[in-house]
Scaffold this motif. Structure first.
Motif, PDB file in Angstrom:
ATOM      1  N   GLY A  20      -8.648  32.611  -5.516  1.00 39.11           N
ATOM      2  CA  GLY A  20      -8.615  31.340  -4.801  1.00 39.11           C
ATOM      3  C   GLY A  20      -7.822  30.251  -5.490  1.00 39.11           C
ATOM      4  O   GLY A  20      -7.788  29.106  -5.008  1.00 39.11           O
ATOM      5  N   GLN A  21      -7.150  30.587  -6.595  1.00 32.12           N
ATOM      6  CA  GLN A  21      -6.391  29.599  -7.353  1.00 32.12           C
ATOM      7  C   GLN A  21      -4.925  29.560  -6.905  1.00 32.12           C
ATOM      8  O   GLN A  21      -4.425  30.499  -6.290  1.00 32.12           O
ATOM      9  CB  GLN A  21      -6.453  29.922  -8.847  1.00 32.12           C
ATOM     10  CG  GLN A  21      -7.854  29.897  -9.430  1.00 32.12           C
ATOM     11  CD  GLN A  21      -8.471  28.512  -9.408  1.00 32.12           C
ATOM     12  OE1 GLN A  21      -7.769  27.497  -9.415  1.00 32.12           O
ATOM     13  NE2 GLN A  21      -9.801  28.459  -9.365  1.00 32.12           N
ATOM     14  N   PRO A  22      -4.206  28.473  -7.229  1.00 28.73           N
ATOM     15  CA  PRO A  22      -2.781  28.389  -6.893  1.00 28.73           C
ATOM     16  C   PRO A  22      -1.948  29.289  -7.792  1.00 28.73           C
ATOM     17  O   PRO A  22      -2.461  29.914  -8.723  1.00 28.73           O
ATOM     18  CB  PRO A  22      -2.458  26.911  -7.137  1.00 28.73           C
ATOM     19  CG  PRO A  22      -3.425  26.502  -8.207  1.00 28.73           C
ATOM     20  CD  PRO A  22      -4.694  27.254  -7.905  1.00 28.73           C
ATOM     21  N   GLY A  23      -0.634  29.330  -7.515  1.00 23.67           N
ATOM     22  CA  GLY A  23       0.267  30.092  -8.363  1.00 23.67           C
ATOM     23  C   GLY A  23       0.327  29.524  -9.775  1.00 23.67           C
ATOM     24  O   GLY A  23      -0.067  28.379 -10.036  1.00 23.67           O
ATOM     25  N   GLU A  24       0.846  30.344 -10.699  1.00 25.91           N
ATOM     26  CA  GLU A  24       0.921  29.983 -12.118  1.00 25.91           C
ATOM     27  C   GLU A  24       1.724  28.696 -12.330  1.00 25.91           C
ATOM     28  O   GLU A  24       2.765  28.489 -11.709  1.00 25.91           O
ATOM     29  CB  GLU A  24       1.578  31.128 -12.886  1.00 25.91           C
ATOM     30  CG  GLU A  24       1.746  30.883 -14.367  1.00 25.91           C
ATOM     31  CD  GLU A  24       2.478  32.017 -15.062  1.00 25.91           C
ATOM     32  OE1 GLU A  24       2.689  31.931 -16.285  1.00 25.91           O
ATOM     33  OE2 GLU A  24       2.853  32.994 -14.370  1.00 25.91           O
ATOM     34  N   CYS A  25       1.242  27.848 -13.247  1.00 30.48           N
ATOM     35  CA  CYS A  25       1.932  26.599 -13.557  1.00 30.48           C
ATOM     36  C   CYS A  25       3.327  26.862 -14.108  1.00 30.48           C
ATOM     37  O   CYS A  25       3.531  27.783 -14.902  1.00 30.48           O
ATOM     38  CB  CYS A  25       1.144  25.789 -14.587  1.00 30.48           C
ATOM     39  SG  CYS A  25      -0.242  24.884 -13.890  1.00 30.48           S
ATOM     40  N   ASN A  26       4.278  26.034 -13.688  1.00 25.95           N
ATOM     41  CA  ASN A  26       5.636  26.100 -14.214  1.00 25.95           C
ATOM     42  C   ASN A  26       5.855  24.944 -15.182  1.00 25.95           C
ATOM     43  O   ASN A  26       5.571  23.791 -14.867  1.00 25.95           O
ATOM     44  CB  ASN A  26       6.655  25.992 -13.075  1.00 25.95           C
ATOM     45  CG  ASN A  26       6.695  27.238 -12.218  1.00 25.95           C
ATOM     46  OD1 ASN A  26       6.592  28.340 -12.740  1.00 25.95           O
ATOM     47  ND2 ASN A  26       6.834  27.071 -10.918  1.00 25.95           N
ATOM     48  N   THR A  27       6.379  25.255 -16.358  1.00 28.56           N
ATOM     49  CA  THR A  27       6.651  24.215 -17.355  1.00 28.56           C
ATOM     50  C   THR A  27       8.096  24.270 -17.829  1.00 28.56           C
ATOM     51  O   THR A  27       8.414  23.847 -18.932  1.00 28.56           O
ATOM     52  CB  THR A  27       5.708  24.383 -18.560  1.00 28.56           C
ATOM     53  OG1 THR A  27       5.862  25.703 -19.099  1.00 28.56           O
ATOM     54  CG2 THR A  27       4.259  24.172 -18.150  1.00 28.56           C
ATOM     55  N   ALA A  28       8.955  24.826 -16.979  1.00 28.19           N
ATOM     56  CA  ALA A  28      10.361  24.976 -17.364  1.00 28.19           C
ATOM     57  C   ALA A  28      11.045  23.625 -17.412  1.00 28.19           C
ATOM     58  O   ALA A  28      10.765  22.736 -16.620  1.00 28.19           O
ATOM     59  CB  ALA A  28      11.073  25.875 -16.368  1.00 28.19           C
ATOM     60  N   GLY A  29      11.980  23.477 -18.357  1.00 21.06           N
ATOM     61  CA  GLY A  29      12.704  22.223 -18.465  1.00 21.06           C
ATOM     62  C   GLY A  29      14.194  22.375 -18.270  1.00 21.06           C
ATOM     63  O   GLY A  29      14.869  21.422 -17.910  1.00 21.06           O
TER      64      GLY A  29
END
Length: 456
Positions: free
Chosen positions: A324-333
């Motif tokens: 039930g969780q969202p997709g994986e967090c993105n931390t790309a810069g």
């Protein structure tokens, strides 16, 4: 030979038509007549040869509960029994100089009244009876393919409850309502929406790549009289609109005579959700991921988990959500990430800047789709709102050198961190009985929810 000629003569045909008119008037309150030079096509279930008189057809029709009407081919002494009448299918009632048509007049079973004669829709039943059909239980054959199902038809609405986008597009939509008219068992079907399309004519593998299709999910649920359900219909993810060269204009790429930017992202499709006003979840159909340069988006899934993004570089792939969780967090810069699809329990991480695709919204945000990256938002070559995520939690697509959005669903689809990364498909869910579904089972662009009262 003389007798055969008589059978096919105009005088004989007139007498035959007159006979049927008299017989029908005698046996029925509503007079039925033969219609010379017309036939009902496409619904013939039985053919009888050697019928020198039309009366043979009439008797054969009386002897078969499926028979609603027949064509008599007087040039071939042949009967064609049909399981529909012209009132049910007027589009199939056509001229034919070798036939006459006759609607069964005595003890004709109403369409949908018996399992041997299931209807294609409640509307067809109403049409078959000249608009006089009453609401009640009928056998229908479109709810389960090739299996007649006893269901309730409301003749005021011409059948089941059908929830669509009603022309709404993009990241904004409305939460619709369904109120159970009585305590009963209901079959609920849901389809998620498709992700955005990416089409360009230069760069990496030029061509057209399509967003993932929305999932299909269904199940049966016991609802009490007056139960109110929230209905969220997923909307299609937006296409790439950023034009090659970064021209700042309100014209489309076609009007400018240039291609859409090859590495821009697209939006993820929204999921379709059905849940009570007390936030008890019944059913979800996940949306498809947005397409990218060189890759089609991933289809919405039947299982509860969202899928990862797909693309050229495995190191730039990000996972879909689970539980039930969202997709994986993105931390790309370095380059630009796409927006992840929302899940039932929440939305993903905040984007690092306006060039990135935005996360899709969950319940607390009203299921709003994610915004597109700035240059891909409709101000740079294409119609607004650009590559947004579809209503229903779809993630937005990034601008040039970025990834596409993930599909919304029970668990959200993943989105990559750079170009050539198509969005992952959203997950689905069913808490009812006899649940089933199909990965990418929606052949249409937008989502859909249908609710039937199940009496089988």
């Amino acid at each position: 030979m003389g007798v055969q000629v008589l059978f096919h003569s105009p005088v004989f045909l007139y007498l035959l038509v007159l006979f049927h008119s008299v017989i029908t008037q005698y046996n029925s309150d509503t007079r039925e007549v033969s219609i010379f030079g017309m036939m009902l096509q496409e619904h013939i279930f039985k053919t009888i040869t050697g019928a020198a008189f039309g009366d043979v057809c009439l008797l054969e029709c009386y002897g078969d509960v499926r028979c609603q009407s027949f064509n008599y081919v007087f040039t071939q002494d042949k009967c064609e029994l049909s399981n529909r009448a012209k009132e049910a299918r007027p589009e199939d009632f056509v001229p034919n100089s070798e036939r006459y048509y006759f609607r069964r007049d005595i003890k004709r079973a109403h369409l949908g009244a018996i399992p041997e004669l299931p209807a294609d829709s409640c509307k067809e039943i109403k049409s078959s009876e000249g608009g006089q059909a009453v609401s009640g239980k009928y056998w229908l054959n479109f709810i389960k393919p090739d299996t007649p199902v006893l269901a309730h038809c409301d003749m005021k609405t011409e059948g089941f409850s059908n929830f669509k986008t009603d022309g709404r597009r993009g990241r904004f939509g409305i939460i619709q309502k369904f109120t159970a008219p009585r305590t009963s068992r209901y079959l609920i079907k849901a389809w998620g929406a498709r992700g955005g399309t990416h089409s360009y004519d230069y760069g990496y593998n030029p061509g057209t790549y399509f967003g993932g299709k929305g999932a299909f999910r269904e199940g049966k649920f016991r609802l009490n009289n007056g139960t109110v359900l929230n209905i969220v219909i997923g909307q299609r993810g937006g296409d790439s609109v950023e034009v090659k060269g970064g021209n700042s204009t309100n014209k489309t790429a076609a009007q400018l005579g240039v291609s859409v930017e090859d590495n821009a992202g697209t939006g993820g499709g929204g999921g379709s959700f059905v849940y009570t006003t007390a936030d008890v979840l019944l059913l979800v159909a996940g949306g498809g991921g947005g397409a990218s340069s060189g890759y089609n988006g991933v289809d919405g899934q039947v299982g509860s988990s969202g899928t990862s993004s797909v693309g050229k570089e495995s190191s730039q792939v990000r996972n879909g959500g689970t539980g039930g969780q969202p997709g994986e967090c993105n931390t790309a810069g370095g380059n630009y990430h796409g927006g992840v699809g929302a899940g039932w329990l929440g939305q993903g991480c905040t984007r690092l800047g306006s060039s990135h695709g935005e996360r899709g919204g969950s319940r607390a945000q009203g299921w709003i789709g994610g915004q597109a990256g700035g240059m891909n938002s409709g101000n740079n070559g294409g119609p607004a709102p650009g590559a947004v995520g579809g209503f229903g939690g779809g993630g937005g697509g990034s601008e040039d050198n970025g990834a596409s959005g993930g599909g919304g669903g029970y668990s959200g689809g993943g989105s990559g961190i750079s170009s050539k990364q198509a969005g992952g498909g959203g997950g689905s869910y069913c808490s009812g009985e006899d649940c089933s579904g199909l990965i990418g089972g929606n052949s249409n662009e937008d989502g859909l929810v249908q609710i039937f009262e199940w009496l089988g």
